[in-house]
Design an enzyme around this catalytic site. Structure first.
Site, PDB file in Angstrom:
ATOM      1  CD  GLU A  23      -1.992  -2.227   1.249  1.00  0.00           C
ATOM      2  OE1 GLU A  23      -2.722  -2.971   0.596  1.00  0.00           O
ATOM      3  OE2 GLU A  23      -1.111  -2.649   2.007  1.00  0.00           O
ATOM      4  CG  ASN A  28       5.019   8.786  -1.545  1.00  0.00           C
ATOM      5  OD1 ASN A  28       5.838   9.270  -2.313  1.00  0.00           O
ATOM      6  ND2 ASN A  28       5.372   8.158  -0.434  1.00  0.00           N
ATOM      7  CE1 TYR A  35       7.674   0.958  -3.267  1.00  0.00           C
ATOM      8  CE2 TYR A  35       5.633   2.161  -3.026  1.00  0.00           C
ATOM      9  CZ  TYR A  35       6.809   1.684  -2.496  1.00  0.00           C
ATOM     10  OH  TYR A  35       7.114   1.935  -1.182  1.00  0.00           O
TER      11      TYR A  35
END
Length: 65
Positions: A23, A28, A35
């Protein structure tokens, strides 16, 4: 400095061929970009996941390699 990426790579070594979920706060952008560059995709949103701030989070998944 690449510390976040190094940590992810170590996690992948530990996880082997398993799927990996995480998560991340929806605001962000730097973490989301990291990621996604390592193969994660957004698979859902958790509303008010962070209780203190009330911020939402994306659930992200990296497929088995």
């Amino acid at each position: 400095q690449g510390i976040g990426r190094q940590l992810l790579l170590r996690l992948f070594e530990f996880a082997g061929d398993a799927e990996v979920f995480l998560e991340v706060r929806t605001d962000n952008a730097a973490a989301i970009a990291l990621y996604e560059s390592e193969g994660f995709t957004r698979v859902g949103v958790r509303k008010r996941y962070y209780r203190v701030s009330g911020a939402d989070a994306y659930t992200m998944k990296r497929q088995r390699q």
